[in-house]
Structure formats: C-alpha cells, structure tokens
Design a protein around this motif. Sequence first.
Motif, PDB file in Angstrom:
ATOM      1  N   HIS A 200       0.825  -1.214   0.000  1.00  0.00           N
ATOM      2  CA  HIS A 200       0.000   0.000   0.000  1.00  0.00           C
ATOM      3  C   HIS A 200       0.854   1.257   0.000  1.00  0.00           C
ATOM      4  O   HIS A 200       0.629   2.183  -0.778  1.00  0.00           O
ATOM      5  CB  HIS A 200      -0.920  -0.009   1.218  1.00  0.00           C
ATOM      6  CG  HIS A 200      -1.714   1.254   1.382  1.00  0.00           C
ATOM      7  ND1 HIS A 200      -2.722   1.614   0.523  1.00  0.00           N
ATOM      8  CD2 HIS A 200      -1.630   2.266   2.307  1.00  0.00           C
ATOM      9  CE1 HIS A 200      -3.236   2.782   0.894  1.00  0.00           C
ATOM     10  NE2 HIS A 200      -2.584   3.192   1.969  1.00  0.00           N
ATOM     11  N   GLU A 201       1.860   1.301   0.863  1.00  0.00           N
ATOM     12  CA  GLU A 201       2.714   2.485   0.929  1.00  0.00           C
ATOM     13  C   GLU A 201       4.200   2.147   1.037  1.00  0.00           C
ATOM     14  O   GLU A 201       5.040   3.048   1.044  1.00  0.00           O
ATOM     15  CB  GLU A 201       2.314   3.358   2.121  1.00  0.00           C
ATOM     16  CG  GLU A 201       2.426   2.641   3.456  1.00  0.00           C
ATOM     17  CD  GLU A 201       2.077   3.548   4.631  1.00  0.00           C
ATOM     18  OE1 GLU A 201       1.724   4.725   4.386  1.00  0.00           O
ATOM     19  OE2 GLU A 201       2.180   3.099   5.766  1.00  0.00           O
ATOM     20  N   ARG A 226      -0.540   3.562  -2.758  1.00  0.00           N
ATOM     21  CA  ARG A 226      -1.102   4.851  -2.332  1.00  0.00           C
ATOM     22  C   ARG A 226      -0.545   6.000  -3.168  1.00  0.00           C
ATOM     23  O   ARG A 226      -1.291   6.902  -3.594  1.00  0.00           O
ATOM     24  CB  ARG A 226      -0.768   5.084  -0.860  1.00  0.00           C
ATOM     25  CG  ARG A 226      -1.130   6.468  -0.346  1.00  0.00           C
ATOM     26  CD  ARG A 226      -0.365   6.796   0.916  1.00  0.00           C
ATOM     27  NE  ARG A 226       1.083   6.728   0.708  1.00  0.00           N
ATOM     28  CZ  ARG A 226       1.967   6.931   1.673  1.00  0.00           C
ATOM     29  NH1 ARG A 226       1.555   7.144   2.897  1.00  0.00           N
ATOM     30  NH2 ARG A 226       3.260   6.875   1.410  1.00  0.00           N
ATOM     31  N   ASP A 227       0.773   5.984  -3.442  1.00  0.00           N
ATOM     32  CA  ASP A 227       1.411   7.052  -4.208  1.00  0.00           C
ATOM     33  C   ASP A 227       0.885   7.075  -5.639  1.00  0.00           C
ATOM     34  O   ASP A 227       0.677   8.150  -6.214  1.00  0.00           O
ATOM     35  CB  ASP A 227       2.923   6.845  -4.194  1.00  0.00           C
ATOM     36  CG  ASP A 227       3.477   6.779  -2.782  1.00  0.00           C
ATOM     37  OD1 ASP A 227       3.774   7.835  -2.214  1.00  0.00           O
ATOM     38  OD2 ASP A 227       3.579   5.658  -2.247  1.00  0.00           O
ATOM     39  N   GLN A 229      -2.051   6.103  -6.604  1.00  0.00           N
ATOM     40  CA  GLN A 229      -3.428   6.602  -6.562  1.00  0.00           C
ATOM     41  C   GLN A 229      -3.452   8.126  -6.458  1.00  0.00           C
ATOM     42  O   GLN A 229      -4.242   8.794  -7.140  1.00  0.00           O
ATOM     43  CB  GLN A 229      -4.178   5.967  -5.384  1.00  0.00           C
ATOM     44  CG  GLN A 229      -4.428   4.481  -5.557  1.00  0.00           C
ATOM     45  CD  GLN A 229      -5.179   3.846  -4.396  1.00  0.00           C
ATOM     46  OE1 GLN A 229      -5.715   2.753  -4.518  1.00  0.00           O
ATOM     47  NE2 GLN A 229      -5.204   4.501  -3.257  1.00  0.00           N
ATOM     48  N   ASP A 263     -10.283  10.037  -5.640  1.00  0.00           N
ATOM     49  CA  ASP A 263      -9.567   8.924  -5.015  1.00  0.00           C
ATOM     50  C   ASP A 263     -10.292   7.603  -5.228  1.00  0.00           C
ATOM     51  O   ASP A 263      -9.679   6.579  -5.570  1.00  0.00           O
ATOM     52  CB  ASP A 263      -9.387   9.182  -3.515  1.00  0.00           C
ATOM     53  CG  ASP A 263      -8.457  10.354  -3.231  1.00  0.00           C
ATOM     54  OD1 ASP A 263      -7.691  10.733  -4.133  1.00  0.00           O
ATOM     55  OD2 ASP A 263      -8.504  10.891  -2.103  1.00  0.00           O
ATOM     56  N   LYS A 267      -9.158   4.245  -7.549  1.00  0.00           N
ATOM     57  CA  LYS A 267      -9.130   2.895  -6.985  1.00  0.00           C
ATOM     58  C   LYS A 267      -9.997   1.949  -7.813  1.00  0.00           C
ATOM     59  O   LYS A 267      -9.613   0.797  -8.089  1.00  0.00           O
ATOM     60  CB  LYS A 267      -9.603   2.919  -5.532  1.00  0.00           C
ATOM     61  CG  LYS A 267      -9.397   1.599  -4.800  1.00  0.00           C
ATOM     62  CD  LYS A 267      -9.725   1.733  -3.322  1.00  0.00           C
ATOM     63  CE  LYS A 267      -9.466   0.414  -2.591  1.00  0.00           C
ATOM     64  NZ  LYS A 267      -9.781   0.517  -1.147  1.00  0.00           N
TER      65      LYS A 267
END
Length: 509
Positions: A200-201, A226-227, A229, A263, A267
């Motif tokens: 995720h990160e 995450r980055d 997205q 966001d 996703k």
Amino acid sequence: MVSFRDSSVVIIESGRTLIRAGVGLQDLLKAPSIEIQARVGLRRNPGDSANGSFSLKPGESSDNLRPSASSSRASTLPSQPSPSAKVHDYLVGSQLDEALEAGHDIIVSWPFADGDVRDWTQAEALWKYVLFHSLQLKRTQNECPVMLSMPAGLFRDSSERICQIFFERFNVAGFGLLDRPMAQLYAAGQLSGVVVDIGHEITDITPIYDGFIMQNARSSTPIGIRDCQVYLANLLRFNQSVMAAASPPDKPSDPEVTQRFLDDLVKHVWLEGLVRVPSDGQTVDIPEDEGVTDIAAVLVAGKEKAVIETGMKKKLTAKASAAEQARAREIEALDLVTVEFRGHSITLGKERHRFCEPLFDPMLLNGLPVERVDPYEGRILPLQEAVAFSVRQTDVAQRQYIWQGLFINGDLTNHVKGIGAALQSRLAPFILSTPDQATDVQPRSIRVLTVPEYFAEYREKGDGFAAFLGTSIVAKIAFNESHGKNFVSKTDYNEKGPHAILEMSLASL
C-alpha cells in the motif's frame, strides 16, 4: 510420527495490510477462500463496547506492545495500541466494516503495517477471527495444523510469541512459520531471485539465493499503491469528463468531496484492470495469429472464450466499411474507455496508464499530498534503483542467479499488467550489456518470473497471490514430511516450548 490429512491443513498469509486464508490442500492447490484487511477497530466510547468494560487510557504501556519498527519498514498507517483492551474488544473483518459504514466512532489500527507485530492482542484478534469465525474451526477439537507466512525479518522473540499464540490460544495440532518472500519465490518454482513486493505504501525488496534470504541485502522503499493513486487522481483533474462528474459546473462540490470522488474513482479504475504499464520507451505489440490455432494449448490455458471473441471481432471488422474501420482505428489509438461510476459514464484516455509512473520516478509526487514518516522527507529511490542497490549488496558470484528471478508481487499485480516488463527494461542499465566486458560471474540478462499457468486457480488471478500459493506448497510438503523437521508438533511444543519454532528448517525443503 504425526501425520495430517491434506483436507485439515490451514494456510494463512499475513501481509502488512491483508490477510488471506484457506483450509484444505488439493492436488491442484486452491486459491484463498478468505481475504480480509489486516486491521482491527476499537470503539472509542466505552458505552458502545459489547461488554461496556473498556476505555482508552493515555500513556499506557505493556508487554503486548512492541516499539516502532525501523524507519526503513515504518508505515504511516494508524496504530492505536491499548494494553487494557482484550481480544474480544476488537472488531475485525465484516464486524469492523459494518461499524465504519454505520458511522460509529472507531479507532482503527494496523498491527502488521511495519512488517513485524505492533500489538500482540490486535494480532491475536485478527488470527482468531480468521480461524474460528471465517474458517469455522473449533478450538476444543482443533486437529488442524497451520502454516503461516509473515513478512521477512521478524525478531526471534516475535517468532516465538507467534508460535505460543497458535498453540496456547488456538490449540493448533501443528505449526509452521515461513517468510513471505520465500513463499512467493517458491510459487514461481525458483530458489534464487529478487522478490519485489509492492504494498500500500511500502515496497519490500528481498534478494534470495539458493533458498536463503540474503538478510543484509533486504531493503524497503516508502513508495507503493497509495502514491500511484494520489498521482493519477491529480492527473484526472485535467480530464473534463471526470471533473464534470466529480464537481458539476452547475453545482460545484466541496473540495474535499471532489478529492474523495477522484480517489475512489482511481481505486475503481485500477481494481477493474483498466491500467497497463508500458515498458520503458516501448509499447507492447500483440502478434496476429497466422491462421493456425493450437486448440490443445488454448484449452489447457483456459483461453477458449478469448479466442472465440477475437475471431468474431475480426469477422465484424472485415465487414465494416472503410470509414467505420478508420474510426475504429482512431478510437483504438486514443485508447478510450468508458467507466460507469456512481451513476456517471466517465470517459478515460491514456492518462490512466500513467498510474505506476511514481514507482519509477518518485519526483513526480513533489507537491502532491502524500503523507510520509519523517526520515523520508528527502529523496526516495526509484524502484529500479532500489532493486539494483539491494542486489548489489549480495556476493558478486550470486548476482547472475538472482537476476534470473525478478518476481514482482503485491495486490497491484493482480489487476495491473506489465509491471514486471516495465521494471525489467528500467533495470537493464544496471547490469553489464557489453559482451567484451563480461566475465563468468557477470549477469548478462534479467528474467521476469510469473506463477506457472498449470496452477489453474491462480491463472487469472495474477501474481499477487503468490505468497499464499507458496505457503500452500510448503505446507503440502512439510506436513507430509517423515522427519517432521519443518514444522512444530504439539509434542515438540510441550517439550521445548515456543523456542521450538527457531529449530524449524524449512530451508531444507
């Protein structure tokens, strides 16, 4: 010697943010039947708790808590440990999802986000939910052995504590513990390689040689899904179709509402498989068939439907007028796709394929709202540089074998195709490409690994399930092994206690 039925074996894969599980091993190994987010929730108001007896207390400390992980593995996902909480105080899985959806005041924690265990009570709550709620096992009649895979680099005392929990709290019949990168590489049928696990990160990079993790070469870089997205959400602000849906001109939305819409749309787009990653400076061309179809190969690969649809498309194209064909080529060149999202029909173009660009160039994130832990406020290595750096920490004679097993993993690879080839092309400059400078130990090429197609249930799921598959493979061997050196039996545990887990020898497999 203890022997277990394949149908009773439990497989659990614990990642930083996801837990997958299943019970029973078949000749063709099954995909996980359970998948939950590796998070727990605690009601902030004691009156909301099921037993009404819990309350948060500031400044609490306990043996159940572990200090924060090193900065290279640290996560920004929230962690709210409270030693006075009991296992049954925590909400997990669907219980937590429903409470959050209902708007309850819940404190969410991710106990595995740092790659170790932040809070033992929270970890126990997650595993208990998986075993006794999701898989419907009975503690008092538990005849199931468990093979658990965890992130590499666990502290020795963490391994012992995990073993203790599974025997004393869950009453398992046998227990094995496996490093996730090893499980991932086993799934590809290799013993040497470099596993790149995009989370995720955080992305974990693990070089492995001849079945052993090169501990001194392991690394993590603070960049992940995450980055990607955040980056694509920013790009979509320049798409008129997107912004018309996110914030209609006649009724503009609040900036926070617009950002949440973007966001969530991003996703939805990558989870639906609408993103592909071109290799560095190249495009992927799909060769046309030459009029001969290998029917046997098509059936074995399970691609008969795709072949039929392709044939029908060609027939329709042949009948179309020249103008229609030209228009079809124009649309194909634009690579447009229409997405149905929250009652809107949104048109997206090639910008969606830029989703993974931050992995290879983190500088693109400058100025965007990405939360990071303090030590990473400086330059973040691009993924290709981070992987090359890790491999260079291994012995020179090992590198040619490690480069023959580049294996990209993580949930992203279940939905986004082309990451392996994209990273491979960007890594090429880091190995010697001039033949007259080559030596016997100098790597000459990089080979990208994938899960073999003969694992039927994993064929269409992508390489993100490799850790679960590899854990299943090890469990099938270990729990049927005559000497019992690759797992801890109840007899072993009664004689040696939690320390028995450190005497396991899965490398001998």
